[in-house]
Scaffold this active site. Structure first.
Site, PDB file in Angstrom:
ATOM      1  N   GLU A 227      -5.434   2.354   6.435  1.00 10.42           N
ATOM      2  CA  GLU A 227      -5.030   2.286   5.115  1.00 10.42           C
ATOM      3  C   GLU A 227      -5.919   3.225   4.368  1.00 10.42           C
ATOM      4  O   GLU A 227      -5.415   3.958   3.381  1.00 10.42           O
ATOM      5  CB  GLU A 227      -5.564   0.901   4.393  1.00 10.42           C
ATOM      6  CG  GLU A 227      -5.315   0.729   2.871  1.00 10.42           C
ATOM      7  CD  GLU A 227      -5.697  -0.813   2.615  1.00 10.42           C
ATOM      8  OE1 GLU A 227      -5.368  -1.617   3.292  1.00 10.42           O
ATOM      9  OE2 GLU A 227      -6.334  -0.638   1.413  1.00 10.42           O
TER      10      GLU A 227
ATOM     11  N   SER B  57     -11.295  -2.061   3.152  1.00 14.00           N
ATOM     12  CA  SER B  57     -10.613  -2.390   4.461  1.00 14.00           C
ATOM     13  C   SER B  57      -9.942  -1.221   4.897  1.00 14.00           C
ATOM     14  O   SER B  57      -9.498  -0.294   4.308  1.00 14.00           O
ATOM     15  CB  SER B  57      -9.564  -3.389   4.050  1.00 14.00           C
ATOM     16  OG  SER B  57     -10.028  -4.506   3.677  1.00 14.00           O
TER      17      SER B  57
ATOM     18  N   ARG C  11       0.941  -1.186   0.078  1.00 10.57           N
ATOM     19  CA  ARG C  11      -0.075  -0.046   0.016  1.00 10.57           C
ATOM     20  C   ARG C  11       0.920   1.022  -0.067  1.00 10.57           C
ATOM     21  O   ARG C  11       0.397   2.207   0.654  1.00 10.57           O
ATOM     22  CB  ARG C  11      -1.074   0.112   1.078  1.00 10.57           C
ATOM     23  CG  ARG C  11      -1.856  -1.203   1.336  1.00 10.57           C
ATOM     24  CD  ARG C  11      -2.927  -1.264   0.102  1.00 10.57           C
ATOM     25  NE  ARG C  11      -3.719  -2.545  -0.089  1.00 10.57           N
ATOM     26  CZ  ARG C  11      -3.173  -3.478  -0.718  1.00 10.57           C
ATOM     27  NH1 ARG C  11      -2.205  -3.590  -1.518  1.00 10.57           N
ATOM     28  NH2 ARG C  11      -3.968  -4.622  -0.457  1.00 10.57           N
TER      29      ARG C  11
HETATM   30  C1  LIG Z   1     -15.666  -2.264  -1.432  1.00 10.72           C
HETATM   31  C2  LIG Z   1     -14.151  -1.905  -1.491  1.00 10.72           C
HETATM   32  C3  LIG Z   1     -13.233  -3.017  -1.734  1.00 10.72           C
HETATM   33  C4  LIG Z   1     -11.888  -2.635  -1.892  1.00 10.72           C
HETATM   34  N1  LIG Z   1     -10.997  -3.417  -2.109  1.00 10.72           N
HETATM   35  C5  LIG Z   1      -9.596  -3.351  -2.298  1.00 10.72           C
HETATM   36  C6  LIG Z   1      -8.879  -4.607  -2.303  1.00 10.72           C
HETATM   37  O1  LIG Z   1      -9.204  -5.538  -2.631  1.00 10.72           O
HETATM   38  N2  LIG Z   1      -7.492  -4.116  -2.783  1.00 10.72           N
HETATM   39  C7  LIG Z   1      -7.194  -2.763  -2.407  1.00 10.72           C
HETATM   40  O2  LIG Z   1      -5.673  -2.847  -2.404  1.00 10.72           O
HETATM   41  N3  LIG Z   1      -7.941  -1.893  -2.174  1.00 10.72           N
HETATM   42  C8  LIG Z   1      -9.305  -1.925  -2.066  1.00 10.72           C
HETATM   43  N4  LIG Z   1     -10.212  -1.131  -1.816  1.00 10.72           N
HETATM   44  C9  LIG Z   1      -9.431   0.274  -1.650  1.00 10.72           C
HETATM   45  C10 LIG Z   1      -9.572   1.088  -2.992  1.00 10.72           C
HETATM   46  O3  LIG Z   1     -10.377   0.584  -4.101  1.00 10.72           O
HETATM   47  C11 LIG Z   1      -8.114   1.222  -3.456  1.00 10.72           C
HETATM   48  O4  LIG Z   1      -7.032   1.444  -2.607  1.00 10.72           O
HETATM   49  C12 LIG Z   1      -7.875   2.073  -5.048  1.00 10.72           C
HETATM   50  O5  LIG Z   1      -6.511   1.585  -5.352  1.00 10.72           O
HETATM   51  C13 LIG Z   1      -7.935   3.282  -4.795  1.00 10.72           C
HETATM   52  O6  LIG Z   1      -8.292   3.910  -5.805  1.00 10.72           O
HETATM   53  P1  LIG Z   1      -9.113   5.349  -6.022  1.00 10.72           P
HETATM   54  O7  LIG Z   1      -9.218   5.612  -7.390  1.00 10.72           O
HETATM   55  O8  LIG Z   1     -10.371   5.017  -5.394  1.00 10.72           O
HETATM   56  O9  LIG Z   1      -8.201   6.127  -5.012  1.00 10.72           O
HETATM   57  P2  LIG Z   1      -8.793   7.307  -3.929  1.00 10.72           P
HETATM   58  O10 LIG Z   1      -9.591   6.642  -3.154  1.00 10.72           O
HETATM   59  O11 LIG Z   1      -9.471   8.341  -4.690  1.00 10.72           O
HETATM   60  O12 LIG Z   1      -7.552   7.735  -3.333  1.00 10.72           O
HETATM   61  C14 LIG Z   1      -6.571   7.003  -2.669  1.00 10.72           C
HETATM   62  C15 LIG Z   1      -5.265   7.774  -2.795  1.00 10.72           C
HETATM   63  O13 LIG Z   1      -4.798   7.695  -4.047  1.00 10.72           O
HETATM   64  C16 LIG Z   1      -4.373   9.110  -4.605  1.00 10.72           C
HETATM   65  N5  LIG Z   1      -4.494   9.088  -5.924  1.00 10.72           N
HETATM   66  C17 LIG Z   1      -5.743   8.883  -6.553  1.00 10.72           C
HETATM   67  N6  LIG Z   1      -5.587   8.980  -7.906  1.00 10.72           N
HETATM   68  C18 LIG Z   1      -4.250   9.404  -8.057  1.00 10.72           C
HETATM   69  C19 LIG Z   1      -3.546   9.949  -9.113  1.00 10.72           C
HETATM   70  N7  LIG Z   1      -4.126   9.948 -10.436  1.00 10.72           N
HETATM   71  N8  LIG Z   1      -2.257  10.314  -9.099  1.00 10.72           N
HETATM   72  C20 LIG Z   1      -1.604  10.324  -7.783  1.00 10.72           C
HETATM   73  N9  LIG Z   1      -2.321   9.895  -6.851  1.00 10.72           N
HETATM   74  C21 LIG Z   1      -3.703   9.361  -6.730  1.00 10.72           C
HETATM   75  C22 LIG Z   1      -5.275   9.968  -3.569  1.00 10.72           C
HETATM   76  O14 LIG Z   1      -4.683  11.239  -3.525  1.00 10.72           O
HETATM   77  C23 LIG Z   1      -5.197   9.268  -2.188  1.00 10.72           C
HETATM   78  O15 LIG Z   1      -4.030   9.430  -1.424  1.00 10.72           O
HETATM   79  C24 LIG Z   1     -11.334  -1.492  -1.656  1.00 10.72           C
HETATM   80  C25 LIG Z   1     -12.423  -0.459  -1.572  1.00 10.72           C
HETATM   81  C26 LIG Z   1     -13.588  -0.682  -1.422  1.00 10.72           C
HETATM   82  C27 LIG Z   1     -14.780   0.670  -1.055  1.00 10.72           C
END
Ligand SMILES: Cc1cc2nc3c(=O)[nH]c(=O)nc-3n(C[C@H](O)[C@H](O)[C@H](O)COP(=O)(O)OP(=O)(O)OC[C@H]3O[C@@H](n4cnc5c(N)ncnc54)[C@H](O)[C@@H]3O)c2cc1C
Length: 304
Positions: free
Chosen positions: A296, A226, A176
Site C-alpha cells: 500500500e 499498514s 486505496r
Molecule cells: C500510523 C499510521 C496510521 C495510518 N492509518 C491509516 C488508516 O487508518 N487508513 C488509511 O487509509 N491510511 C492510513 N495510513 C496511511 C496514510 O496516512 C494515508 O494513506 C494517507 O492518505 C496518506 O496521505 P499523505 O498526505 O501522508 O500522503 P503521502 O504519503 O505523502 O503520499 C501518498 C500518495 O498520495 C499522493 N499525493 C499526496 N498528496 C497529493 C496531492 N495533493 N495530489 C495528488 N496526489 C497526492 C502521493 O504522490 C503518493 O502517491 C496510516 C499511516 C500511518 C503512518
C-alpha cells in the site's frame, strides 16, 4: 539544465524561501527514512502550485507530489527532479454541513474542525496522519468509513498544469485507489458533504477510535502505517502474524510486535533496511500461504 538552474527559474514565480536544494526528505516522511530531493518546493498559493507543475512539465523534469509523507518510503539515494508539497495550501472552511479543504490541510485537523461544528461523517478519519491530497489519492479509509462516502468533488491539476473539477464519479474512488493516482493528477482542494450530528455521539466516536488506534498501533515508532493492501479474502496483518514474522526485520527495521501490518523504524533504519524487510515479509507469506502481498505504501526514489 542543472538543479541550480531549476531553482533559479522557479524563483521567478515562487517565493525563493520555499525552494530548497538538496533537501533531506527524512523530515517530511513518517518513516524518517530516505535521501534528498534535488529541488524541494512548497508553493504558498494555487498560482504558485500551477507554476511548479507547468515548469516541470514543459522542461520534462520528473516531479513527485508529497503529501504529509505518511504513506511514502523514499529510497536512500533520494529523488531526482523536483519534489513538491502543497503543505502550505492548508485552508479549511466549513459552511453549514459542507467542508472545503485545501490539499495540504491535515485530515486530523479537518476531522477536528468538523467535530467542533457538530458535523458527523468525518470521524472515521480522525487518526489518519495524512493530508487531504494524500487521502484523496489513496481513498483513505478506516473503521468502516472512507473518503468516497463523503466526497463531493476535487479541484485538481493535470500533468500539464490545467485545472479540472472532478465529480465523485470522475474520482473513481476504490480500495486505496483513485483516478488521481491513475492519471497523475495533483489535488488542489476538495469539498465534502457531512451531516449535522449529535455532539456527544461525535465526541464519543472520536474518543473510541483514538483509543482503538493507540492501543493497537505502534505509534511510538516512525512507520508508514499498514504497509500492505488487504489481499482479497484475507488480512495482511493476520497472514504476517501467522507467519511468525513479528519482531523480525533487517537492521533497525522491524515487523511491529504490536501490529503485524506495520513495519517500524526502531531508530536507525535505512530505507534499504525497510524495503528489505518488506521483501522478506512478501517472500515468507508467499512461501507459507501462496498469497502475494501488494504494498500500500509508495516506494519512490533511487538506491544509493
Ligand atoms: C500510523 C499510521 C496510521 C495510518 N492509518 C491509516 C488508516 O487508518 N487508513 C488509511 O487509509 N491510511 C492510513 N495510513 C496511511 C496514510 O496516512 C494515508 O494513506 C494517507 O492518505 C496518506 O496521505 P499523505 O498526505 O501522508 O500522503 P503521502 O504519503 O505523502 O503520499 C501518498 C500518495 O498520495 C499522493 N499525493 C499526496 N498528496 C497529493 C496531492 N495533493 N495530489 C495528488 N496526489 C497526492 C502521493 O504522490 C503518493 O502517491 C496510516 C499511516 C500511518 C503512518
Amino acid at each position: 539544465m542543472t538543479k541550480e538552474q531549476w531553482a533559479v527559474d522557479l524563483a521567478q514565480n515562487i517565493n525563493p524561501a520555499n525552494i530548497k536544494l538538496d533537501e533531506s526528505l527524512q523530515q517530511y516522511t513518517m518513516t524518517k527514512l530516505g535521501g534528498k530531493a534535488d529541488v524541494f518546493v512548497l508553493p504558498e498559493t494555487e498560482e504558485e502550485a500551477i507554476a511548479v507543475i507547468r515548469y516541470a512539465h514543459i522542461n520534462n523534469i520528473p516531479l513527485l507530489m508529497l503529501g504529509n509523507g505518511s504513506n511514502m518510503v523514499v529510497r536512500d539515494g533520494g529523488m531526482r527532479g523536483i519534489v513538491v508539497t502543497f503543505s502550505h495550501l492548508d485552508k479549511i472552511q466549513i459552511t453549514g454541513d459542507h467542508v472545503y479543504a485545501q490539499s495540504g490541510a491535515l485530515i486530523k485537523d479537518v476531522s477536528k474542525l468538523a467535530a467542533a461544528s457538530s458535523l458527523t461523517g468525518f470521524e472515521f478519519a480522525c487518526g489518519i496522519p495524512g493530508s487531504i491530497g494524500g487521502a484523496m489519492a489513496m481513498n483513505a479509509g478506516a473503521y468502516g468509513g472512507e473518503i468516497k462516502d463523503i466526497i463531493i468533488s476535487s479541484k485538481v491539476l493535470t500533468k500539464e498544469g490545467d485545472i479540472l473539477i472532478l465529480s465523485k464519479e470522475e474520482l473513481e474512488l476504490g480500495y486505496r485507489q483513485s483516478s488521481i493516482a491513475k492519471k497523475g493528477y495533483y489535488v488542489l482542494s476538495s469539498e465534502f458533504q457531512l451531516a449535522q450530528g449529535v455532539q456527544e455521539e461525535i465526541d464519543a466516536k472520536i474518543a473510541d477510535l483514538t483509543f482503538q488506534r493507540e492501543s493497537k498501533q505502534p505509534l511510538e515508532y516512525p512507520s508508514a502505517g499498514s504497509v500492505f493492501k488487504r489481499p482479497p479474502g484475507h488480512f495482511a496483518g493476520k497472514l504476517i502474524q501467522d507467519s511468525g514474522l513479528q519482531g523480525k526485520g533487517v537492521g533497525d527495521a522491524e515487523v511491529s510486535t504490536k501490529h503485524a501490518g506495520f513495519i517500524v523504524n526502531k531508530g536507525n533504519a535505512t530505507a534499504s533496511d525497510y524495503i528489505a524487510t518488506i521483501e522478506m515479509v512478501q517472500r515468507v507469506v508467499k512461501e507459507k500461504f501462496g498469497i502475494d502481498l501488494e504494498t500500500e505504501v509508495k516506494i519512490v526514489g533511487d538506491d544509493l
